[in-house]
Design a protein around this motif. Structure first.
Motif, PDB file in Angstrom:
ATOM      1  N   ASN A 190       3.115 -17.576  31.798  1.00  0.00           N
ATOM      2  CA  ASN A 190       3.301 -18.800  31.008  1.00  0.00           C
ATOM      3  C   ASN A 190       4.370 -19.691  31.641  1.00  0.00           C
ATOM      4  O   ASN A 190       4.237 -20.920  31.657  1.00  0.00           O
ATOM      5  CB  ASN A 190       3.694 -18.442  29.575  1.00  0.00           C
ATOM      6  CG  ASN A 190       2.542 -17.825  28.795  1.00  0.00           C
ATOM      7  OD1 ASN A 190       1.375 -18.056  29.118  1.00  0.00           O
ATOM      8  ND2 ASN A 190       2.853 -17.025  27.794  1.00  0.00           N
TER       9      ASN A 190
ATOM     10  N   LYS B 120       2.823 -21.390  34.535  1.00  0.00           N
ATOM     11  CA  LYS B 120       1.940 -22.466  34.086  1.00  0.00           C
ATOM     12  C   LYS B 120       2.753 -23.694  33.690  1.00  0.00           C
ATOM     13  O   LYS B 120       2.376 -24.828  34.002  1.00  0.00           O
ATOM     14  CB  LYS B 120       1.099 -21.980  32.906  1.00  0.00           C
ATOM     15  CG  LYS B 120       0.009 -20.993  33.283  1.00  0.00           C
ATOM     16  CD  LYS B 120      -0.772 -20.547  32.049  1.00  0.00           C
ATOM     17  CE  LYS B 120      -1.853 -19.530  32.437  1.00  0.00           C
ATOM     18  NZ  LYS B 120      -2.607 -19.046  31.245  1.00  0.00           N
ATOM     19  N   GLU B 121       3.871 -23.439  32.995  1.00  0.00           N
ATOM     20  CA  GLU B 121       4.724 -24.558  32.604  1.00  0.00           C
ATOM     21  C   GLU B 121       5.300 -25.258  33.827  1.00  0.00           C
ATOM     22  O   GLU B 121       5.334 -26.487  33.888  1.00  0.00           O
ATOM     23  CB  GLU B 121       5.858 -24.057  31.707  1.00  0.00           C
ATOM     24  CG  GLU B 121       5.392 -23.594  30.328  1.00  0.00           C
ATOM     25  CD  GLU B 121       6.529 -22.997  29.517  1.00  0.00           C
ATOM     26  OE1 GLU B 121       7.668 -22.971  30.037  1.00  0.00           O
ATOM     27  OE2 GLU B 121       6.287 -22.570  28.376  1.00  0.00           O
ATOM     28  N   LYS B 122       5.744 -24.452  34.810  1.00  0.00           N
ATOM     29  CA  LYS B 122       6.290 -25.038  36.034  1.00  0.00           C
ATOM     30  C   LYS B 122       5.220 -25.813  36.795  1.00  0.00           C
ATOM     31  O   LYS B 122       5.490 -26.881  37.342  1.00  0.00           O
ATOM     32  CB  LYS B 122       6.864 -23.943  36.938  1.00  0.00           C
ATOM     33  CG  LYS B 122       8.065 -23.202  36.361  1.00  0.00           C
ATOM     34  CD  LYS B 122       9.239 -24.118  36.162  1.00  0.00           C
ATOM     35  CE  LYS B 122      10.451 -23.349  35.639  1.00  0.00           C
ATOM     36  NZ  LYS B 122      11.590 -24.259  35.338  1.00  0.00           N
ATOM     37  N   ALA B 123       3.993 -25.251  36.804  1.00  0.00           N
ATOM     38  CA  ALA B 123       2.892 -25.930  37.492  1.00  0.00           C
ATOM     39  C   ALA B 123       2.580 -27.266  36.819  1.00  0.00           C
ATOM     40  O   ALA B 123       2.321 -28.277  37.491  1.00  0.00           O
ATOM     41  CB  ALA B 123       1.657 -25.036  37.512  1.00  0.00           C
ATOM     42  N   GLN B 124       2.632 -27.267  35.467  1.00  0.00           N
ATOM     43  CA  GLN B 124       2.373 -28.503  34.741  1.00  0.00           C
ATOM     44  C   GLN B 124       3.481 -29.522  34.993  1.00  0.00           C
ATOM     45  O   GLN B 124       3.211 -30.715  35.194  1.00  0.00           O
ATOM     46  CB  GLN B 124       2.270 -28.213  33.234  1.00  0.00           C
ATOM     47  CG  GLN B 124       1.849 -29.409  32.400  1.00  0.00           C
ATOM     48  CD  GLN B 124       0.453 -29.906  32.763  1.00  0.00           C
ATOM     49  OE1 GLN B 124      -0.447 -29.123  32.997  1.00  0.00           O
ATOM     50  NE2 GLN B 124       0.288 -31.215  32.824  1.00  0.00           N
ATOM     51  N   GLU B 125       4.737 -29.034  35.005  1.00  0.00           N
ATOM     52  CA  GLU B 125       5.860 -29.928  35.303  1.00  0.00           C
ATOM     53  C   GLU B 125       5.732 -30.506  36.706  1.00  0.00           C
ATOM     54  O   GLU B 125       6.000 -31.686  36.930  1.00  0.00           O
ATOM     55  CB  GLU B 125       7.185 -29.163  35.166  1.00  0.00           C
ATOM     56  CG  GLU B 125       7.533 -28.786  33.731  1.00  0.00           C
ATOM     57  CD  GLU B 125       8.798 -27.950  33.660  1.00  0.00           C
ATOM     58  OE1 GLU B 125       9.423 -27.736  34.729  1.00  0.00           O
ATOM     59  OE2 GLU B 125       9.163 -27.510  32.559  1.00  0.00           O
TER      60      GLU B 125
ATOM     61  N   LYS C  82       2.972 -30.893  38.353  1.00  0.00           N
ATOM     62  CA  LYS C  82       1.863 -31.850  38.335  1.00  0.00           C
ATOM     63  C   LYS C  82       2.331 -33.203  37.814  1.00  0.00           C
ATOM     64  O   LYS C  82       2.019 -34.251  38.394  1.00  0.00           O
ATOM     65  CB  LYS C  82       0.732 -31.310  37.455  1.00  0.00           C
ATOM     66  CG  LYS C  82      -0.478 -32.225  37.383  1.00  0.00           C
ATOM     67  CD  LYS C  82      -1.563 -31.634  36.491  1.00  0.00           C
ATOM     68  CE  LYS C  82      -2.769 -32.571  36.382  1.00  0.00           C
ATOM     69  NZ  LYS C  82      -3.818 -32.008  35.497  1.00  0.00           N
ATOM     70  N   TRP C  83       3.108 -33.182  36.722  1.00  0.00           N
ATOM     71  CA  TRP C  83       3.635 -34.432  36.177  1.00  0.00           C
ATOM     72  C   TRP C  83       4.587 -35.109  37.163  1.00  0.00           C
ATOM     73  O   TRP C  83       4.536 -36.327  37.339  1.00  0.00           O
ATOM     74  CB  TRP C  83       4.363 -34.161  34.864  1.00  0.00           C
ATOM     75  CG  TRP C  83       3.456 -33.773  33.736  1.00  0.00           C
ATOM     76  CD1 TRP C  83       2.128 -34.063  33.599  1.00  0.00           C
ATOM     77  CD2 TRP C  83       3.810 -32.992  32.574  1.00  0.00           C
ATOM     78  NE1 TRP C  83       1.621 -33.512  32.438  1.00  0.00           N
ATOM     79  CE2 TRP C  83       2.631 -32.857  31.780  1.00  0.00           C
ATOM     80  CE3 TRP C  83       4.983 -32.399  32.121  1.00  0.00           C
ATOM     81  CZ2 TRP C  83       2.624 -32.155  30.577  1.00  0.00           C
ATOM     82  CZ3 TRP C  83       4.969 -31.714  30.914  1.00  0.00           C
ATOM     83  CH2 TRP C  83       3.807 -31.596  30.155  1.00  0.00           C
ATOM     84  N   SER C  84       5.420 -34.275  37.816  1.00  0.00           N
ATOM     85  CA  SER C  84       6.366 -34.829  38.789  1.00  0.00           C
ATOM     86  C   SER C  84       5.630 -35.479  39.957  1.00  0.00           C
ATOM     87  O   SER C  84       6.018 -36.553  40.430  1.00  0.00           O
ATOM     88  CB  SER C  84       7.297 -33.734  39.315  1.00  0.00           C
ATOM     89  OG  SER C  84       8.075 -33.182  38.273  1.00  0.00           O
ATOM     90  N   ASN C  85       4.553 -34.813  40.420  1.00  0.00           N
ATOM     91  CA  ASN C  85       3.763 -35.377  41.524  1.00  0.00           C
ATOM     92  C   ASN C  85       3.113 -36.691  41.118  1.00  0.00           C
ATOM     93  O   ASN C  85       3.033 -37.635  41.914  1.00  0.00           O
ATOM     94  CB  ASN C  85       2.702 -34.382  41.972  1.00  0.00           C
ATOM     95  CG  ASN C  85       3.276 -33.240  42.786  1.00  0.00           C
ATOM     96  OD1 ASN C  85       4.356 -33.377  43.365  1.00  0.00           O
ATOM     97  ND2 ASN C  85       2.591 -32.112  42.832  1.00  0.00           N
ATOM     98  N   GLN C  86       2.642 -36.737  39.877  1.00  0.00           N
ATOM     99  CA  GLN C  86       2.032 -37.969  39.388  1.00  0.00           C
ATOM    100  C   GLN C  86       3.051 -39.100  39.340  1.00  0.00           C
ATOM    101  O   GLN C  86       2.769 -40.238  39.740  1.00  0.00           O
ATOM    102  CB  GLN C  86       1.430 -37.735  37.999  1.00  0.00           C
ATOM    103  CG  GLN C  86       0.189 -36.853  38.008  1.00  0.00           C
ATOM    104  CD  GLN C  86      -0.310 -36.515  36.612  1.00  0.00           C
ATOM    105  OE1 GLN C  86       0.385 -36.708  35.615  1.00  0.00           O
ATOM    106  NE2 GLN C  86      -1.527 -36.000  36.528  1.00  0.00           N
TER     107      GLN C  86
END
Length: 337
Positions: free
Chosen positions: A92, A95-100, A102-106
């Motif tokens: 988990n 997953k949270e780090k991956a989502q963060e 992803k947002w950072s890359n965006q």
């Protein structure tokens, strides 16, 4: 079982079925998938959960084994479980780090696109500003030249001095505009990387500056060859050597250009025997538009050392000065290999 589910050792669980400790969704998996599959194939492995005493769900990896007798009948079914709490927590967190990420890359893509747009706008602004400012400057310079040529000796001496002063101001403003353009472009141009013989580079710079005959400029034999952005290194040396000549109080002087090699970079230096610089001004001289002498004494835009600092730091290096008033001045800068 008690240890897995955090049940007190003195509690009697012999009369309870393990099925009583499943949450509804896990019990459904065990009944509909786990047990039938184990009966058919001998074993079943999957992820389920157990309910702890305080009602929390404990994720587990569960192996269900169907034990058969000699005549291939099911004698009994057993199960082995492994606590997945730490693994799930780690998953988990990932997953949270991956989502963060992803947002950072965006956000980074948005910022990069905005920066590209701003750079394009800055280039356009710089071009238009340069054109709009240089056109009237050329007109003023031409007018002063025509007046001198047409009227000649008819112009009073005081007026001739004023015309010369006006031309000097025009040249200074033109140099200021050009310097600002160069300063704004640092780090935003695709400068090619070349194999540079630094010794030859410095010699060509000295030739182009055409120092007065009384100047002795010595270039160390140990100058390296390196893969780098030639134009940027040329700008740095050109500004430092030009300043050493321009601000020297005499028509003769000595300038030494040398280098020391470190593991990851070269440390270059430009040393002159001029007036020296008071330590209280060592930081100020690298600030844009700052000069230590009046511009009417020596024509200067106050941008040269700012360009040096910006180029060197943009390449990951640093620049500094070592000097005392009335003594020699040495400018140092590092340049990565």
């Amino acid at each position: 079982m008690k240890q897995l589910m955090d049940i007190d050792d003195d509690e009697d669980i012999t009369k309870l079925s393990i099925l009583d400790y499943y949450p509804a969704w896990a019990l459904k998996i065990v009944k509909e998938q786990g047990i039938p599959s184990a009966i058919a194939n001998g074993t079943w492995l999957g992820e389920t959960a157990l309910l702890t005493e305080d009602g929390r769900e404990l994720p587990v990896s569960q192996l269900i084994i169907a034990h058969k007798s000699a005549n291939d009948k099911i004698d009994y079914i057993s199960t082995v479980m492994r606590n997945l709490s730490q693994q799930k927590k780690a998953e988990n967190s990932l997953k949270e780090k991956a989502q963060e990420l992803k947002w950072s890359n965006q956000e980074l893509l948005k910022i990069t696109a905005l920066l590209k747009k701003r750079n394009q706008e800055l280039d356009s602004f710089a071009y238009v500003t340069s054109h709009d400012l240089k056109a009237p400057l050329r007109a003023i310079a031409n007018l002063a030249t025509w007046l001198e040529e047409d009227l000649g000796d008819q112009i009073p001496e005081e007026s001739q001095q004023q015309l010369q002063l006006m031309q000097s101001r025009v040249q200074r403003m033109d140099g200021l505009i050009q310097g600002l353009l160069e300063y704004s472009r640092i780090g935003r141009q695709n400068t090619p990387i070349k194999t540079v013989d630094v010794g030859n580079l410095v010699r060509n710079i000295v030739d182009s500056l055409a120092p007065p005959p009384g100047f002795k400029i010595e270039i160390a034999d140990s100058m390296p060859r390196l893969e780098t952005k030639e134009l940027l290194l040329q700008q740095v040396f050109s500004n430092l050597i030009s300043n050493a000549i321009k601000y020297h109080p005499q028509e003769s002087g000595n300038i030494l250009i040398s280098v020391e090699e470190a593991a990851e970079f070269y440390q270059f230096s430009v040393c002159d025997d001029g007036l020296g610089i008071d330590p209280q001004y060592h930081d100020r001289i690298f600030t844009i538009f700052q000069t230590l002498q009046a511009r009417d004494t020596i024509e200067s835009t106050g941008i040269g050392l700012s360009i040096v600092k910006k180029i060197v730091e943009d390449q990951g290096g640093k620049v500094w000065v070592d000097s005392q008033l009335g003594e020699k001045t040495t400018f140092y800068f590092t340049w990565y290999k």
